[in-house]
Design a protein around this motif. Structure first.
Motif, PDB file in Angstrom:
ATOM      1  N   ARG A   1     -13.003  -4.791   2.697  1.00 48.83           N
ATOM      2  CA  ARG A   1     -14.357  -4.607   3.215  1.00 48.83           C
ATOM      3  C   ARG A   1     -14.755  -3.137   3.236  1.00 48.83           C
ATOM      4  O   ARG A   1     -15.878  -2.785   2.922  1.00 48.83           O
ATOM      5  N   HIS A   2     -13.798  -2.282   3.602  1.00 53.70           N
ATOM      6  CA  HIS A   2     -14.130  -0.857   3.714  1.00 53.70           C
ATOM      7  C   HIS A   2     -13.714  -0.060   2.481  1.00 53.70           C
ATOM      8  O   HIS A   2     -13.824   1.163   2.482  1.00 53.70           O
ATOM      9  N   GLN A   3     -13.198  -0.766   1.469  1.00 52.64           N
ATOM     10  CA  GLN A   3     -12.766  -0.075   0.254  1.00 52.64           C
ATOM     11  C   GLN A   3     -11.810   1.076   0.580  1.00 52.64           C
ATOM     12  O   GLN A   3     -11.986   2.221   0.140  1.00 52.64           O
ATOM     13  N   VAL A   4     -10.818   0.753   1.391  1.00 49.62           N
ATOM     14  CA  VAL A   4      -9.798   1.734   1.781  1.00 49.62           C
ATOM     15  C   VAL A   4      -8.439   1.131   1.457  1.00 49.62           C
ATOM     16  O   VAL A   4      -8.234  -0.067   1.655  1.00 49.62           O
ATOM     17  N   SER A   5      -7.534   1.936   0.940  1.00 51.85           N
ATOM     18  CA  SER A   5      -6.188   1.429   0.676  1.00 51.85           C
ATOM     19  C   SER A   5      -5.400   1.386   1.995  1.00 51.85           C
ATOM     20  O   SER A   5      -5.361   2.374   2.736  1.00 51.85           O
ATOM     21  N   ILE A   6      -4.813   0.222   2.308  1.00 53.22           N
ATOM     22  CA  ILE A   6      -4.041   0.091   3.557  1.00 53.22           C
ATOM     23  C   ILE A   6      -2.711  -0.620   3.270  1.00 53.22           C
ATOM     24  O   ILE A   6      -2.535  -1.806   3.584  1.00 53.22           O
ATOM     25  N   PRO A   7      -1.781   0.075   2.651  1.00 51.15           N
ATOM     26  CA  PRO A   7      -0.451  -0.537   2.484  1.00 51.15           C
ATOM     27  C   PRO A   7       0.106  -0.889   3.862  1.00 51.15           C
ATOM     28  O   PRO A   7      -0.086  -0.130   4.821  1.00 51.15           O
ATOM     29  N   THR A   8       0.788  -2.022   3.942  1.00 51.46           N
ATOM     30  CA  THR A   8       1.320  -2.466   5.235  1.00 51.46           C
ATOM     31  C   THR A   8       2.790  -2.795   5.120  1.00 51.46           C
ATOM     32  O   THR A   8       3.208  -3.502   4.198  1.00 51.46           O
ATOM     33  N   MET A   9       3.546  -2.257   6.056  1.00 50.88           N
ATOM     34  CA  MET A   9       4.938  -2.695   6.183  1.00 50.88           C
ATOM     35  C   MET A   9       5.119  -3.163   7.621  1.00 50.88           C
ATOM     36  O   MET A   9       4.252  -2.925   8.465  1.00 50.88           O
ATOM     37  N   ALA A  10       6.227  -3.841   7.894  1.00 55.08           N
ATOM     38  CA  ALA A  10       6.376  -4.410   9.240  1.00 55.08           C
ATOM     39  C   ALA A  10       7.830  -4.575   9.615  1.00 55.08           C
ATOM     40  O   ALA A  10       8.671  -4.867   8.757  1.00 55.08           O
ATOM     41  N   HIS A  11       8.108  -4.341  10.897  1.00 56.80           N
ATOM     42  CA  HIS A  11       9.342  -4.853  11.493  1.00 56.80           C
ATOM     43  C   HIS A  11       9.018  -6.322  11.775  1.00 56.80           C
ATOM     44  O   HIS A  11       8.675  -6.704  12.905  1.00 56.80           O
ATOM     45  N   ALA A  12       9.101  -7.120  10.717  1.00 60.59           N
ATOM     46  CA  ALA A  12       8.478  -8.447  10.738  1.00 60.59           C
ATOM     47  C   ALA A  12       9.062  -9.345  11.818  1.00 60.59           C
ATOM     48  O   ALA A  12       8.338 -10.124  12.446  1.00 60.59           O
ATOM     49  N   GLY A  13      10.352  -9.248  12.035  1.00 62.32           N
ATOM     50  CA  GLY A  13      10.997 -10.118  13.020  1.00 62.32           C
ATOM     51  C   GLY A  13      10.514  -9.874  14.434  1.00 62.32           C
ATOM     52  O   GLY A  13      10.680 -10.717  15.313  1.00 62.32           O
ATOM     53  N   ASP A  14       9.912  -8.713  14.685  1.00 58.26           N
ATOM     54  CA  ASP A  14       9.326  -8.413  15.994  1.00 58.26           C
ATOM     55  C   ASP A  14       7.809  -8.597  15.997  1.00 58.26           C
ATOM     56  O   ASP A  14       7.167  -8.323  17.021  1.00 58.26           O
ATOM     57  N   GLY A  15       7.226  -8.965  14.872  1.00 57.16           N
ATOM     58  CA  GLY A  15       5.765  -9.080  14.799  1.00 57.16           C
ATOM     59  C   GLY A  15       5.062  -7.741  14.876  1.00 57.16           C
ATOM     60  O   GLY A  15       3.871  -7.667  15.176  1.00 57.16           O
ATOM     61  N   ASN A  16       5.777  -6.660  14.597  1.00 60.35           N
ATOM     62  CA  ASN A  16       5.263  -5.294  14.758  1.00 60.35           C
ATOM     63  C   ASN A  16       4.988  -4.700  13.370  1.00 60.35           C
ATOM     64  O   ASN A  16       5.897  -4.532  12.578  1.00 60.35           O
ATOM     65  N   THR A  17       3.698  -4.428  13.083  1.00 65.29           N
ATOM     66  CA  THR A  17       3.347  -3.983  11.734  1.00 65.29           C
ATOM     67  C   THR A  17       2.890  -2.522  11.714  1.00 65.29           C
ATOM     68  O   THR A  17       2.373  -2.010  12.699  1.00 65.29           O
ATOM     69  N   HIS A  18       3.096  -1.895  10.574  1.00 63.70           N
ATOM     70  CA  HIS A  18       2.618  -0.533  10.342  1.00 63.70           C
ATOM     71  C   HIS A  18       1.685  -0.498   9.134  1.00 63.70           C
ATOM     72  O   HIS A  18       2.120  -0.199   8.032  1.00 63.70           O
ATOM     73  N   PRO A  19       0.403  -0.810   9.341  1.00 59.84           N
ATOM     74  CA  PRO A  19      -0.566  -0.579   8.263  1.00 59.84           C
ATOM     75  C   PRO A  19      -0.813   0.924   8.171  1.00 59.84           C
ATOM     76  O   PRO A  19      -0.983   1.587   9.191  1.00 59.84           O
ATOM     77  N   LEU A  20      -0.806   1.455   6.943  1.00 60.49           N
ATOM     78  CA  LEU A  20      -1.072   2.884   6.757  1.00 60.49           C
ATOM     79  C   LEU A  20      -2.437   3.043   6.104  1.00 60.49           C
ATOM     80  O   LEU A  20      -2.594   2.754   4.914  1.00 60.49           O
ATOM     81  N   VAL A  21      -3.379   3.492   6.886  1.00 60.50           N
ATOM     82  CA  VAL A  21      -4.731   3.661   6.374  1.00 60.50           C
ATOM     83  C   VAL A  21      -4.777   4.998   5.627  1.00 60.50           C
ATOM     84  O   VAL A  21      -4.625   6.062   6.235  1.00 60.50           O
ATOM     85  N   VAL A  22      -4.963   4.938   4.308  1.00 57.79           N
ATOM     86  CA  VAL A  22      -4.912   6.158   3.498  1.00 57.79           C
ATOM     87  C   VAL A  22      -6.244   6.897   3.578  1.00 57.79           C
ATOM     88  O   VAL A  22      -7.308   6.309   3.433  1.00 57.79           O
ATOM     89  N   LEU A  23      -6.140   8.197   3.840  1.00 55.23           N
ATOM     90  CA  LEU A  23      -7.320   9.064   4.012  1.00 55.23           C
ATOM     91  C   LEU A  23      -7.447  10.001   2.818  1.00 55.23           C
ATOM     92  O   LEU A  23      -6.450  10.529   2.331  1.00 55.23           O
ATOM     93  N   ASP A  24      -8.670  10.243   2.413  1.00 56.58           N
ATOM     94  CA  ASP A  24      -8.903  11.276   1.406  1.00 56.58           C
ATOM     95  C   ASP A  24      -9.447  12.517   2.126  1.00 56.58           C
ATOM     96  O   ASP A  24     -10.611  12.549   2.530  1.00 56.58           O
ATOM     97  N   PRO A  25      -8.610  13.551   2.286  1.00 55.22           N
ATOM     98  CA  PRO A  25      -9.032  14.701   3.099  1.00 55.22           C
ATOM     99  C   PRO A  25     -10.237  15.432   2.508  1.00 55.22           C
ATOM    100  O   PRO A  25     -10.903  16.188   3.201  1.00 55.22           O
TER     101      PRO A  25
END
Lengths: 462, 462
Positions: free
Chosen positions: A359-383
């Motif tokens: 929707r926002h045309q932003v790259s958001i690779p996501t990794m997760a400590h999946a077994g805990d339901g805890n995710t780390h989406p990384l919202v990529v910024l163009d400085p």
């Protein structure tokens, strides 16, 4: 006021404790959250003892100067961002480590690195489990202050589960030592647990006493790739229903691509998602457990699943997961998210994050400590692109809103710091926020301890 | 004042919630600590919902009436002893249990028994580990309020390690829900952990959300007898140095005799001490681990050591340990102690307790969750002999003084309640006691929540 405080610090403390050189001070303004609103501190202090911390806190209280405690400066949510005219209290030189094999515990200065504590424990055949991805560069004091998590937490729990006690300098300069080498202790309120995760807002932790366990058995590893996000999260759900893997990590398509680009590892870049699981049960059990996990992944439609009990081969996959964040950081600046949900909502969360990215045309690779339901989406910024940054910040907020809507949390293991403070009341609600504030006010009535982290900075000067 | 409060309770609550019959009220005055100073309450209330608890707390706050929350009344330190003209708030009817296999968790009313939670979890192949010796009769709400321990805690941790969230009615009548099914959550201060172990002094817990793990593997068992206390405690020390037994229990000579007398089990009554250890690793590992424990016991001079992987045979020994307290209670009334020390001091503690018993001519059988350094000396009282009782109380206090002197705690898992309050400041020191009080005052400014437990009851009426 500031001038008097500075003079008193100079009078009372050895010269090497104070950093007044502007160039050096500059390097203490930010942590890894790179908050553009970081202030310029009056001074950076680098004490070497609890007594010096006490002197510093006493002077700060006398002149009502803000204090920002800082470990290794690796906060991802701005927990140690400097404030204007405040004191940055760096604990980096308080980094002693003493292992006590007879009580299977370790006493460490807050500035000791997590990795150094692990190494010291290993010399006695012991293990300190909590393992944030940044374990090689983050401090144990910061880990305690944020109740840090990591990869093995799915089986071994988070930092608070290992904290037996600590020494704290309170906001009025009193030194207290909570807990200690007794494994069970319920005398009085659970103050040790209250200071864990308090992000420097209640006092300065100057020593921690941590529980150790016998060394981990060599783990067996499984890697599986999936044609859809849903099939991968379904597999996570099935595995955790009946098993306790010692690791259960997730990477989405964009993360796989980033890792491949950075390392040339050749992970399957057609996959929508990849899971890495480990079992550290004794050999026969581990193999059996890993095979059950493999069967579940195959049932859930995994395109490929691979098991290995070769420790080096297994470690290579874990390394792929560990380098995921730096690999993505090579793509640009990032806003590192840390949302978590109840496990049955994991699929909706990762699918929803993908939709936000689109929707926002932003790259958001996501990794997760999946077994805990805890995710780390990384919202990529163009400085270089303010308009892209605005969209990225919009996406960052919407991910937290999404998590809250799914019954999840805005931070699983990084802390609220300054970056997530605007969402905290939305998550906790007014009554719980007010309860947090009551405890804050009881312990830090002048509001000098890490103002702006967790709580709004308030001007309490009278 | 009391009359108005009672009228308002009668107006607002269904008739079956209020108990005003003096004979029934009488049975709610004491818990298992049998405090002779128990007061006579105005009324006993037995609500069935969080909203009813809210109504009760609101009325209590309005009229500044003391509230004593009560689970199953099994406190051993007087945590739920009634106070004069107060309200006993029994949560026994709030005993619902709902298991959530998808999040491997359970939601329970505070009045549900620990054993009932275990059974409900087991129906889904899951396990709630914490296991106080009284697990068949103690409530889960009381377990959370005291951060209860048990036998398996040496490997699986104590209650707080399993509490993911809870609903609490605060002292001002607000209802808050802390935490929930997210496994990792660090948003805001660790309030959930603060309420665990707060013994009803900060609010009333009306629902708990607990983490479950997959069912335990069938354990393998070792029993060893020793010619001296020191040889047994040395074996404990050696075992815990390198292993994580799933149980490591200790009984001294007097305890063995009491168990034999009560059950006819025929344990070796020449032994100075006996250890029961279990391993619940997978079969081959468990046998290997148990054999290593056996070798350590033999090295430390055990007169006999016996291993079995037969579950029934193993369970018989565990039962011997579980019946130890009731067996000793057959000898007379008891003051049940709960002191803990760092593991290297365990020998000095049990030897010192023996010396106190000899000095005061009082029988003090001692058992211990040895792997945690947490001991239960049972000071036997003769209810017919005031002079003996004076000596017994003297011994009870000296045991706490001894533990404090060894760097230990006055309570490992039972809580401070009313019986241990006089020793709390000696243990914590003035500064930490004051910090406890600041949090108490912040959350319960009127001092109505369980006055006399942990904190001195104060008259806050203005």
């Amino acid at each position: 006021m500031e001038r008097l405080a500075l003079e008193e610090l100079q009078q009372q403390l050895p010269a090497d404790v104070l950093v007044t050189n502007p160039a050096t001070i500059e390097s203490y303004r930010w942590d890894r959250a790179n908050d553009p609103e970081a202030g310029t501190p009056l001074v950076v202090v680098r004490p070497t003892s609890t007594e010096q911390v006490q002197q510093i806190v006493t002077i700060a209280a006398k002149y009502r100067i803000a204090l920002v405690p800082r470990g290794a400066g690796t906060s991802l949510s701005g927990g140690s961002t400097a404030v204007d005219n405040g004191i940055v209290l760096s604990l980096e030189r308080m980094n002693s480590i003493e292992v006590h094999p007879q009580t299977r515990s370790v006493t460490a200065g807050p500035g000791a690195l997590n990795a150094e504590v692990k190494v010291a424990a290993a010399e006695h055949g012991l293990w300190y489990p909590p393992d944030p991805s940044s374990f090689e560069i983050c401090s144990i004091g910061g880990n305690v202050a944020t109740n840090a998590g990591g990869l093995c937490c799915v089986k071994y729990g988070v930092t608070t589960d290992y904290v037996l006690g600590m020494t704290v300098v309170l906001a009025d300069g009193k030194i207290i030592t909570l807990g200690g080498p007794c494994i069970k202790d319920v005398a009085g309120l659970s103050l040790t647990k209250l200071f864990v995760g308090s992000e420097g807002t209640l006092g300065v932790i100057t020593e921690v006493h941590l529980r150790l366990i016998p060394r981990q058995k060599q783990p067996t590893t499984m890697v599986a790739t999936f044609p859809s996000l849903e099939s991968a999260t379904q597999a996570v759900q099935q595995i955790t229903r009946t098993m306790r893997p010692s690791m259960l990590e997730f990477m989405d398509h964009a993360t796989i691509q980033a890792v491949n680009a950075a390392t040339g590892m050749g992970l399957d870049d057609q996959a929508a998602a990849l899971l890495i699981a480990q079992s550290d049960e004794s050999t026969a059990s581990a193999v059996e457990e890993i095979q059950r996990m493999e069967a579940i992944c195959t049932e859930q439609g995994a395109t490929e699943a691979f098991c290995t009990d070769d420790p080096e081969e297994g470690e290579a996959f874990v390394t792929a997961r560990r380098v995921a964040i730096p690999s993505i950081e090579r793509m640009g600046a990032v806003l590192l998210e840390d949302v978590g949900v109840p496990l049955p909502k994991l699929s909706e969360l990762v699918v929803g994050i993908n939709q936000i990215a689109t929707r926002h045309q932003v790259s958001i690779p996501t990794m997760a400590h999946a077994g805990d339901g805890n995710t780390h989406p990384l919202v990529v910024l163009d400085p270089t692109d303010p308009e892209q940054q605005a969209r990225a910040h919009q996406a960052y907020g919407e991910i937290m809103d999404l998590a809250i809507g799914l019954g999840g949390t805005i931070t699983g293991e990084h802390g609220v710091g300054r970056l997530k403070r605007p969402w905290l009341q939305d998550y906790l609600g007014e009554d719980i926020m007010e309860l947090n504030q009551r405890i804050k006010d009881a312990l830090d009535p002048l509001g000098i301890m890490n103002p702006g982290a967790i709580f709004d900075a308030t001007d309490k000067e009278n």
